[in-house]
Design a protein around this motif. Sequence first.
Motif, PDB file in Angstrom:
ATOM      1  N   LEU A 128      38.260  33.499  68.084  1.00  0.00           N
ATOM      2  CA  LEU A 128      37.973  32.121  67.397  1.00  0.00           C
ATOM      3  C   LEU A 128      38.291  30.944  68.333  1.00  0.00           C
ATOM      4  CD1 LEU A 128      40.138  32.757  64.174  1.00  0.00           C
ATOM      5  CD2 LEU A 128      37.487  32.468  64.482  1.00  0.00           C
ATOM      6  N   PHE A 129      38.736  31.615  69.806  1.00  0.00           N
ATOM      7  CA  PHE A 129      38.627  30.406  70.825  1.00  0.00           C
ATOM      8  C   PHE A 129      38.038  31.062  72.066  1.00  0.00           C
ATOM      9  CE2 PHE A 129      42.345  29.848  67.935  1.00  0.00           C
ATOM     10  CZ  PHE A 129      42.369  28.267  68.039  1.00  0.00           C
ATOM     11  N   ASP A 130      37.903  30.235  72.885  1.00  0.00           N
ATOM     12  CA  ASP A 130      37.254  30.445  74.158  1.00  0.00           C
ATOM     13  C   ASP A 130      38.026  31.630  75.098  1.00  0.00           C
ATOM     14  OD1 ASP A 130      35.078  28.950  73.531  1.00  0.00           O
ATOM     15  OD2 ASP A 130      35.745  27.367  74.910  1.00  0.00           O
ATOM     16  N   GLU A 131      39.374  31.259  74.929  1.00  0.00           N
ATOM     17  CA  GLU A 131      40.212  32.185  75.892  1.00  0.00           C
ATOM     18  C   GLU A 131      40.298  33.750  75.157  1.00  0.00           C
ATOM     19  OE1 GLU A 131      41.756  28.217  76.227  1.00  0.00           O
ATOM     20  OE2 GLU A 131      41.102  29.400  74.748  1.00  0.00           O
ATOM     21  N   HIS A 132      40.666  34.723  76.191  1.00  0.00           N
ATOM     22  CA  HIS A 132      40.708  36.180  75.965  1.00  0.00           C
ATOM     23  C   HIS A 132      42.070  36.034  75.350  1.00  0.00           C
ATOM     24  CE1 HIS A 132      41.394  40.387  75.775  1.00  0.00           C
ATOM     25  NE2 HIS A 132      42.436  40.305  76.630  1.00  0.00           N
ATOM     26  N   ILE A 133      42.502  36.569  74.119  1.00  0.00           N
ATOM     27  CA  ILE A 133      43.659  36.521  73.550  1.00  0.00           C
ATOM     28  C   ILE A 133      44.314  37.989  73.482  1.00  0.00           C
ATOM     29  CG2 ILE A 133      44.754  35.869  71.352  1.00  0.00           C
ATOM     30  CD1 ILE A 133      42.847  33.784  70.939  1.00  0.00           C
ATOM     31  N   ASP A 134      45.609  38.094  73.795  1.00  0.00           N
ATOM     32  CA  ASP A 134      46.041  39.561  73.500  1.00  0.00           C
ATOM     33  C   ASP A 134      47.680  39.025  73.319  1.00  0.00           C
ATOM     34  OD1 ASP A 134      47.731  39.421  76.137  1.00  0.00           O
ATOM     35  OD2 ASP A 134      45.806  39.511  77.074  1.00  0.00           O
ATOM     36  N   ALA A 135      48.417  40.299  72.878  1.00  0.00           N
ATOM     37  CA  ALA A 135      49.799  40.116  72.339  1.00  0.00           C
ATOM     38  C   ALA A 135      50.650  39.427  73.577  1.00  0.00           C
ATOM     39  CB  ALA A 135      50.494  41.109  71.838  1.00  0.00           C
ATOM     40  N   ALA A 136      50.273  40.277  74.771  1.00  0.00           N
ATOM     41  CA  ALA A 136      51.494  39.855  75.786  1.00  0.00           C
ATOM     42  C   ALA A 136      51.082  38.442  76.165  1.00  0.00           C
ATOM     43  CB  ALA A 136      51.032  40.851  77.007  1.00  0.00           C
ATOM     44  N   SER A 137      49.864  37.813  76.302  1.00  0.00           N
ATOM     45  CA  SER A 137      49.711  36.353  76.810  1.00  0.00           C
ATOM     46  C   SER A 137      50.076  35.513  75.700  1.00  0.00           C
ATOM     47  CB  SER A 137      48.138  36.262  76.841  1.00  0.00           C
ATOM     48  OG  SER A 137      47.782  35.006  77.070  1.00  0.00           O
ATOM     49  N   ILE A 138      50.067  35.793  74.223  1.00  0.00           N
ATOM     50  CA  ILE A 138      50.463  35.060  73.403  1.00  0.00           C
ATOM     51  C   ILE A 138      52.191  34.812  73.248  1.00  0.00           C
ATOM     52  CG2 ILE A 138      51.127  34.845  70.830  1.00  0.00           C
ATOM     53  CD1 ILE A 138      48.062  35.653  70.311  1.00  0.00           C
ATOM     54  N   ARG A 139      52.772  36.054  73.685  1.00  0.00           N
ATOM     55  CA  ARG A 139      54.210  35.917  73.479  1.00  0.00           C
ATOM     56  C   ARG A 139      54.769  34.921  74.862  1.00  0.00           C
ATOM     57  NH1 ARG A 139      58.975  40.629  73.895  1.00  0.00           N
ATOM     58  NH2 ARG A 139      60.523  39.517  75.022  1.00  0.00           N
ATOM     59  N   LYS A 140      53.928  35.206  75.924  1.00  0.00           N
ATOM     60  CA  LYS A 140      54.389  34.407  77.333  1.00  0.00           C
ATOM     61  C   LYS A 140      54.165  32.850  76.915  1.00  0.00           C
ATOM     62  CE  LYS A 140      53.459  33.428  82.118  1.00  0.00           C
ATOM     63  NZ  LYS A 140      52.682  34.010  83.343  1.00  0.00           N
ATOM     64  N   GLN A 141      53.039  32.663  76.548  1.00  0.00           N
ATOM     65  CA  GLN A 141      52.726  31.295  76.054  1.00  0.00           C
ATOM     66  C   GLN A 141      53.561  30.609  74.643  1.00  0.00           C
ATOM     67  OE1 GLN A 141      48.299  30.069  76.145  1.00  0.00           O
ATOM     68  NE2 GLN A 141      47.876  32.290  76.608  1.00  0.00           N
TER      69      GLN A 141
END
Length: 363
Positions: A53-66
């Motif tokens: 739904l967004f341009d970025e690649h999204i994964d759980a580890a990245s979401i946790r950090k952000q």
Amino acid sequence: MMKSGLEDVIAAETKLSDVDGAAGRLIIRGVSLDDLVATSRFEDVAALLLDGLFDEHIDAASIRKQLGMARAALFAHVETADAALLALPPVDAVRALLARVADGEDFATAIRLMAAPAVFLPAVLRLQKGEAPIRPDASLSQSADILRMLTGRVPTAEQTAGLDAYLVTISDHGLNASTFASRVIASTHAGLTSSVLAAISALKGPLHGGAPGPVLDMLDGVGKPENARAWLSQALDHGERLMGFGHRIYRVRDPRADALKTALKPIFASGQADAGRIALAEAIEAAALALLKERKPDRPLDVNVEYYTALLLDALGFPRNSFTGVFAIGRTVGWIAHAREQTLDGRLIRPQSRYVGPLPNAA
């Protein structure tokens, strides 16, 4: 023929979630709720819902950090919580602070909106008790940090898993009132913050997100398992609704109720909450289901998500007046996903109405 409340009207096509009320089944992005709760934390379901739904690649580890970095940055807004804001109910105070998040359609805005209620609700609750708010710890998961900011203690594994189970369970649930509000606002391209503010405004209505707290009032009223049938019978005799039973969509047991009941067990089994509380809840559940079957045999009334939500959030230390705010923490990711889906694939939502008022007098 016009149907009140848009009953059975299909207002959107979505790839996000499917609620099968007849079968008692909830699917989120192709994964059954049972499997999702058993294997996922909040960050996992966020990645599942937002993927593509967004341009970025999204994964759980990245979401946790952000999310961790966003929580730390958003804490600065807590300083703006003055006496007038703190006099509001917790969900209203959180909504007011959420309005400080700048509108946008990008993933960075989505991250800030998911992090914001996780920071604001614990801070508001502590400030309302006269306690200092606790700064976020960006190294922790969303659930662990929420509980730490609420209580001032690092939560146990069982407590963190319990909150994760709740946030996953209520992350999305079809086109309910708040999600539809989110999509309506998104269809105007107003921005994600505007969509989330509209959604939380719908959620706070007592017919949508305001019922878990009164479940505890019912448990307090019953007091002991042996009092359950008599107390509930009297309540029904007076025309009162049994809180935590019945759902507009589900014709059978709400699958989210069992997911939350399962999440409760390790917390009570480890002695981190009063085991008598769940025994009382089970006795009330059994008595209520028997009475409802006797009194209302033509109506399919079973346990809904609110029943065990109340016990779980109470065991985790949330006051009952904050339950709608905790719901918003978990559902915000669903609101964002639906808003993005509407923006990317939908049109401006503009249904028709049928005029039934008086006509002008003929000349």
